[in-house]
Design an enzyme around this catalytic site. Structure first.
Site, PDB file in Angstrom:
ATOM      1  CD  GLU A 175      37.400  33.332  42.199  1.00  0.00           C
ATOM      2  OE1 GLU A 175      36.568  34.061  42.736  1.00  0.00           O
ATOM      3  OE2 GLU A 175      37.995  33.627  41.159  1.00  0.00           O
ATOM      4  CG  HIS A 183      38.721  35.368  37.422  1.00  0.00           C
ATOM      5  ND1 HIS A 183      37.998  34.334  36.871  1.00  0.00           N
ATOM      6  CD2 HIS A 183      38.024  35.786  38.504  1.00  0.00           C
ATOM      7  CE1 HIS A 183      36.909  34.147  37.593  1.00  0.00           C
ATOM      8  NE2 HIS A 183      36.901  35.014  38.589  1.00  0.00           N
TER       9      HIS A 183
END
Ligand code: PGA
Length: 240
Positions: free
Chosen positions: A155, A95
């Site tokens: 993302e 992430h």
């Protein structure tokens, strides 16, 4: 015809055990009845055993938000893949918040993907842009070799709400980038989008050809918001 979308809730560093119990109380049983989407909840580690045992045997799957790049040993504070084995079906890796705030590198991410695949836990691999995917592919054969088991999340860090205002990417642009990502891998891969997905815009993302689900931060932390996002996902021809 679209596949059933995969909706992954990323609670990040929110929710004590007490708050987790409240979330679960409110969201159940409605969340267990959801059939138009596959649902994964990624709570913080402290709530993981509770959430995992609660949803065992239901449609709702559970994931971790990270895993150690090390296996068992003298690594104070780490949570290893062996500890996650049996608790989770999925694990978020790479992430952008971990990369930016905790110095996680491409090599760390690749090691984690390899360990997760060994333990048959599906890596939910976050990719910020095409250059980052190139780097992963160059450094780790596991990215291509394991690609059928990996959930690839496009993302862009600029689209992440971070708990503040929503600032999603344009769904069509996101879909075009995801298409390029899949082409780079060169095999049929499962690709989803992350960044400011919420009940108002969710369907617009999921209706895009290359977007098979979403990684949802802020809009997953409140049970009624997450349920209305899940309920907004209605395709006529959803297949399992
Ligand atoms: P957001 O977070 O939905 O709050 O933008 C997504 C994520 O960072 O996974």
């Amino acid at each position: 015809m679209k596949n059933k979308p995969l909706m992954i809730a990323n609670w990040k560093a929110t929710k004590t055990i007490k708050e987790t119990v409240e979330w679960v109380k409110k969201a159940r049983p409605a969340i267990e009845e959801i059939s138009q989407a596959a649902v994964v909840i990624c709570p913080p580690f402290t709530s993981l055993p509770f959430v995992s045992s609660l949803f065992k045997g239901t449609n709702v799957k559970v994931g971790a938000q990270d895993v150690s790049k090390f296996e068992k040993g003298a690594y104070t504070g780490e949570v290893t893949v062996e500890m996650l084995d049996g608790l989770v079906n999925y694990c978020i890796v790479g992430h952008s918040e971990r990369r930016r705030l905790f110095g996680e590198t491409d090599d760390d991410v690749i090691k984690k993907v390899g360990l997760l695949l060994e333990y048959k836990i599906k890596p939910v691999l976050c990719v910020s842009d095409l250059a980052q995917l190139d780097s992963y592919i160059e450094r780790g054969r596991v990215i291509i070799e394991g690609s059928e088991q990996i959930i690839f999340v496009y993302e862009p860090p600029g689209a992440i709400s971070g708990g503040g205002a929503y600032r999603p990417e344009d769904p069509k642009e996101a879909s075009a980038s995801i298409k390029k990502m899949a082409e780079k891998i060169g095999k049929k891969v499962f690709t989803i989008y992350g960044g400011s997905v919420n009940p108002e815009n969710g369907l617009r993302f999921l209706a895009e050809e290359n977007i098979n689900g979403a990684l949802v931060g802020q809009a997953s932390t409140d049970p009624s918001t997450f349920l209305s996002l899940l309920n907004s996902v209605r395709f006529d021809n959803v297949v399992d």
